[in-house]
Design a protein around this motif. Structure first.
Motif, PDB file in Angstrom:
ATOM      1  N   GLN A 174      49.143  75.415 -26.113  1.00 11.12           N
ATOM      2  CA  GLN A 174      48.785  75.755 -24.736  1.00 11.12           C
ATOM      3  C   GLN A 174      48.137  74.571 -24.023  1.00 11.12           C
ATOM      4  O   GLN A 174      48.379  74.346 -22.827  1.00 11.12           O
ATOM      5  N   VAL A 175      47.312  73.820 -24.739  1.00 11.62           N
ATOM      6  CA  VAL A 175      46.690  72.635 -24.135  1.00 11.62           C
ATOM      7  C   VAL A 175      47.756  71.634 -23.706  1.00 11.62           C
ATOM      8  O   VAL A 175      47.705  71.083 -22.591  1.00 11.62           O
ATOM      9  N   ASP A 176      48.733  71.408 -24.568  1.00  9.12           N
ATOM     10  CA  ASP A 176      49.818  70.477 -24.224  1.00  9.12           C
ATOM     11  C   ASP A 176      50.597  70.967 -23.006  1.00  9.12           C
ATOM     12  O   ASP A 176      50.947  70.175 -22.120  1.00  9.12           O
ATOM     13  N   ARG A 177      50.872  72.266 -22.967  1.00  9.72           N
ATOM     14  CA  ARG A 177      51.615  72.813 -21.839  1.00  9.72           C
ATOM     15  C   ARG A 177      50.810  72.725 -20.549  1.00  9.72           C
ATOM     16  O   ARG A 177      51.356  72.404 -19.485  1.00  9.72           O
ATOM     17  N   HIS A 249      43.385  65.473 -17.914  1.00 10.14           N
ATOM     18  CA  HIS A 249      44.011  66.173 -19.032  1.00 10.14           C
ATOM     19  C   HIS A 249      42.982  66.826 -19.949  1.00 10.14           C
ATOM     20  O   HIS A 249      41.814  66.416 -20.014  1.00 10.14           O
ATOM     21  N   LEU A 250      43.460  67.840 -20.676  1.00  7.87           N
ATOM     22  CA  LEU A 250      42.659  68.485 -21.712  1.00  7.87           C
ATOM     23  C   LEU A 250      42.978  67.851 -23.054  1.00  7.87           C
ATOM     24  O   LEU A 250      44.010  67.213 -23.241  1.00  7.87           O
ATOM     25  N   VAL A 264      38.370  72.985 -27.192  1.00  9.34           N
ATOM     26  CA  VAL A 264      39.091  72.368 -26.080  1.00  9.34           C
ATOM     27  C   VAL A 264      38.102  71.625 -25.205  1.00  9.34           C
ATOM     28  O   VAL A 264      37.088  72.184 -24.768  1.00  9.34           O
ATOM     29  N   VAL A 265      38.401  70.345 -24.957  1.00 11.64           N
ATOM     30  CA  VAL A 265      37.506  69.489 -24.170  1.00 11.64           C
ATOM     31  C   VAL A 265      38.335  68.758 -23.117  1.00 11.64           C
ATOM     32  O   VAL A 265      39.569  68.748 -23.159  1.00 11.64           O
ATOM     33  N   THR A 270      33.532  64.809 -24.918  1.00 13.16           N
ATOM     34  CA  THR A 270      33.255  65.880 -25.891  1.00 13.16           C
ATOM     35  C   THR A 270      32.788  67.142 -25.175  1.00 13.16           C
ATOM     36  O   THR A 270      32.239  68.047 -25.791  1.00 13.16           O
ATOM     37  N   GLU A 271      33.013  67.168 -23.861  1.00 13.28           N
ATOM     38  CA  GLU A 271      32.558  68.300 -23.048  1.00 13.28           C
ATOM     39  C   GLU A 271      33.557  69.462 -23.138  1.00 13.28           C
ATOM     40  O   GLU A 271      34.696  69.357 -22.707  1.00 13.28           O
ATOM     41  N   SER A 272      33.109  70.572 -23.716  1.00 10.50           N
ATOM     42  CA  SER A 272      33.978  71.744 -23.844  1.00 10.50           C
ATOM     43  C   SER A 272      34.218  72.362 -22.472  1.00 10.50           C
ATOM     44  O   SER A 272      33.325  72.365 -21.620  1.00 10.50           O
ATOM     45  N   ILE A 273      35.416  72.871 -22.279  1.00 14.31           N
ATOM     46  CA  ILE A 273      35.692  73.513 -20.987  1.00 14.31           C
ATOM     47  C   ILE A 273      35.220  74.961 -20.985  1.00 14.31           C
ATOM     48  O   ILE A 273      35.167  75.589 -19.929  1.00 14.31           O
TER      49      ILE A 273
END
Length: 604
Positions: A174-177, A249-250, A264-265, A270-273
């Motif tokens: 999902q991150v890539d998409r 980007h993520l 996921v950052v 290193t900040e998480s979303i």
């Protein structure tokens, strides 16, 4: 002559506008079954007016025909935003529902046999041992079922853990998409701006961009805004994602050095979303997006029995309950791991504490006849030389092997062998207890200090994956301490009193599923409650998911009523534009005839 020429160009402008209407209508009809296509509509306007005079109340003007103002998409932006919000919310609960289904399948299809059968087999072996405690066959059977119990519990816990880690694949996908969608939106922004700055129609690009925004809204919570140049900027989870010039980007990184789970950052940070410690709710729109749904269902650590607060008298109990409600309970995987581990821990420690009991230093010494009240200077010295002076509190908190009440092995010898042991830590440490007795004489006794479980040290815990059946007992079943001693009020080489305690323990209530429940359960009922809680959670999530799907479908239908192409309506417009085009053509012919007549007469 000027007026006739003006009329001529008026007719030409009408033909151009209606030709555009015909082309646009034909384009709509050609895409009547195209997914994501938004019907287009020609907006007309007056071309220009010439002032030819004035009156006392107005200006006298002559129109110069019609012009095309725009070819616009017929969309309802309010319905778009509502649909994307509800679609994303449905994705959040759908991701969690899928996790529940996986866990239900895991418990129900473990090697073709559910775990409840394993518990029943262990219980049955204990009952058979109670009937004939002197039977070596029954003892061997108990050990076999104990080994099977540990192996199957490890198997199911490992599968839970592997499923938890394998969710990395879905997260990464999902991150890539999401990153690909961001790049495509930026490319479409550039294309739309370039085309429309040259006066061209970029509505098909807009359809593609809208479809991407629909898809993106299913993965995460988004907000967006289109500027007058047609550029859409997108915020994802409250932070910039697509701007006029950039795409942020993520990325995924491990939760910590001790886990294989991803978080996921934002790329190069290193900040998480997501803040998964914050409770999710529809009121705050924090329950949107399948990506967050997967992360919430998975949790960010492996659940253990120690994650479920049980001691309501503990000073930090309220904090532990708050942590459970914020971090453990929202994750179906972590909750199930913790509850399952609590069941295994309860069975193992209950049996161990009967076969190899512990007591506080104070109680154990009293049982052995030491006058604790009138003695002093109690001190424990471990084999490594570490010394602990026992205060009155330490006498009650440090636990040692309760030799006085310990069952005996088949040879009527006291033993410190428990049925289950930790793989990496012995049950006891040998130590010397020194003190001054009531007569003022120094005394020394050998004691065995229990190595307490430490939630911060996984190897010290009786937790799934760190438990095995006692190897010494496996090699020699006669070491199984199930014979009573006279101190316990029991007698005889094969007294059934110890076995009775083991079977009675299965009928006692040992723990509740969570700190939010008051009623405790027996081992059998506790397992059934775990399965019931998973099923109930699944039903709740399924109902929410289905309601969200219905709501999103309803909103999408309303969108399609506005944006979708109706072949009947477009055919009507086609006839309208065709007639208008023909009318303008005839008008031009009339003007042409008039102009020809004037020229002929002037020539004559």
């Amino acid at each position: 002559m000027g007026n006739i020429m003006t009329s001529f160009y008026t007719g030409v402008s009408g033909m151009h506008v209606n030709q555009t209407g015909l082309n646009t209508t034909a384009h709509n009809l050609a895409n009547v079954n195209t997914t994501g296509f938004t019907r287009q509509q020609v907006e007309m306007k007056d071309f220009f007016y010439n002032n030819v005079g004035y009156t006392s109340i107005n200006t006298l003007q002559i129109g110069l025909g019609s012009d095309m103002a725009a070819i616009r998409q017929v969309r309802d932006t309010f319905l778009d935003r509502s649909y994307r919000t509800e679609y994303g919310r449905g994705g959040f609960y759908d991701a969690q529902y899928e996790a529940v289904n996986e866990i239900e399948d895991l418990f129900g299809e473990l090697e073709g046999e559910d775990f409840q059968t394993t518990i029943s087999d262990f219980w049955g072996a204990l009952q058979e041992l109670t009937k004939e405690p002197d039977s070596l066959v029954n003892r061997a059977t108990l050990l076999e079922t104990a080994v099977s119990f540990i192996e199957r519990s490890e198997n199911i816990f490992n599968q839970l853990s592997e499923y938890q880690v394998n969710l990395n694949t879905a997260i990464q996908k999902q991150v890539d998409r999401i990153n690909i969608i961001g790049d495509k939106i930026k490319e479409l922004n550039t294309a739309i701006t370039r085309y429309e700055s040259n006066g061209q129609n970029a509505n098909d690009y807009r359809d593609t961009r809208n479809a991407l925004l629909d898809e993106l809204s299913g993965y995460a919570r988004i907000t967006y805004l289109e500027d007058p140049q047609g550029v859409v900027t997108v915020n994802l989870e409250g932070s910039q994602f697509v701007t006029e010039d950039l795409v942020f980007h993520l990325d995924t990184i491990p939760e910590s050095d001790k886990t294989r789970m991803y978080r996921v950052v934002w790329e190069n940070t290193t900040e998480s979303i997501y803040d998964l410690t914050r409770p999710y709710s529809s009121a705050d729109d924090t329950d949107i997006g399948s990506l967050k749904g997967i992360l919430t269902a998975r949790g960010n650590f492996k659940g253990r029995y120690s994650d479920i607060p049980t001691d309501s008298e503990a000073p930090d109990y309220a904090k532990e309950v708050d942590r459970y409600n914020r971090i453990v309970e929202p994750s179906v995987v972590v909750t199930t791991q913790a509850q399952f581990d609590q069941l295994i821990h309860g069975i193992v420690t209950t049996i161990n504490d009967i076969l190899c009991p512990n007591a506080s230093v104070s109680s154990a010494m009293k049982n052995l006849g030491v006058d604790v009240e009138h003695s002093s200077g109690f001190k424990i010295t471990m084999e490594d030389g570490t010394t602990t002076v026992l205060t009155s509190g330490g006498m009650d908190t440090i636990r040692i092997w309760d030799e006085f009440n310990a069952p005996l092995d088949a040879n009527q010898n006291p033993t410190r062998e428990a049925l289950f042991e930790r793989k990496s830590m012995e049950r006891y440490q040998k130590a010397d207890l020194t003190y001054i007795d009531e007569n003022g004489n120094p005394q020394t006794r050998t004691v065995y200090v229990y190595n307490e479980e430490n939630p911060d040290d996984n190897y010290s815990m009786y937790t799934t994956g760190e438990i095995e059946v006692n190897k010494d007992i496996l090699n020699n079943v006669s070491l199984l301490p199930i014979n009573g001693n006279k101190n316990m009020g029991l007698s005889g080489a094969y007294d059934i009193g110890v076995c009775d305690k083991l079977t009675e323990a299965w009928n006692k209530k040992f723990a509740a599923l969570s700190p939010n429940e008051l009623s405790k359960s027996t081992f059998f009922n506790y397992y059934n409650n775990i399965i019931g809680a998973i099923g109930e959670r699944g039903n709740v999530l399924k109902n929410i998911k289905e309601k969200q799907e219905d709501m999103a479908t309803s909103l999408d239908n309303q969108r399609n009523e506005v944006a979708g192409v109706s072949s009947e309506e477009e055919l009507t417009k086609l006839i309208k534009y065709q007639h208008a085009y023909n009318a303008n053509s005839r008008y031009i012919n009339v003007i042409n005839d008039m102009l020809g007549t004037l020229i002929d007469r002037l020539g004559a």
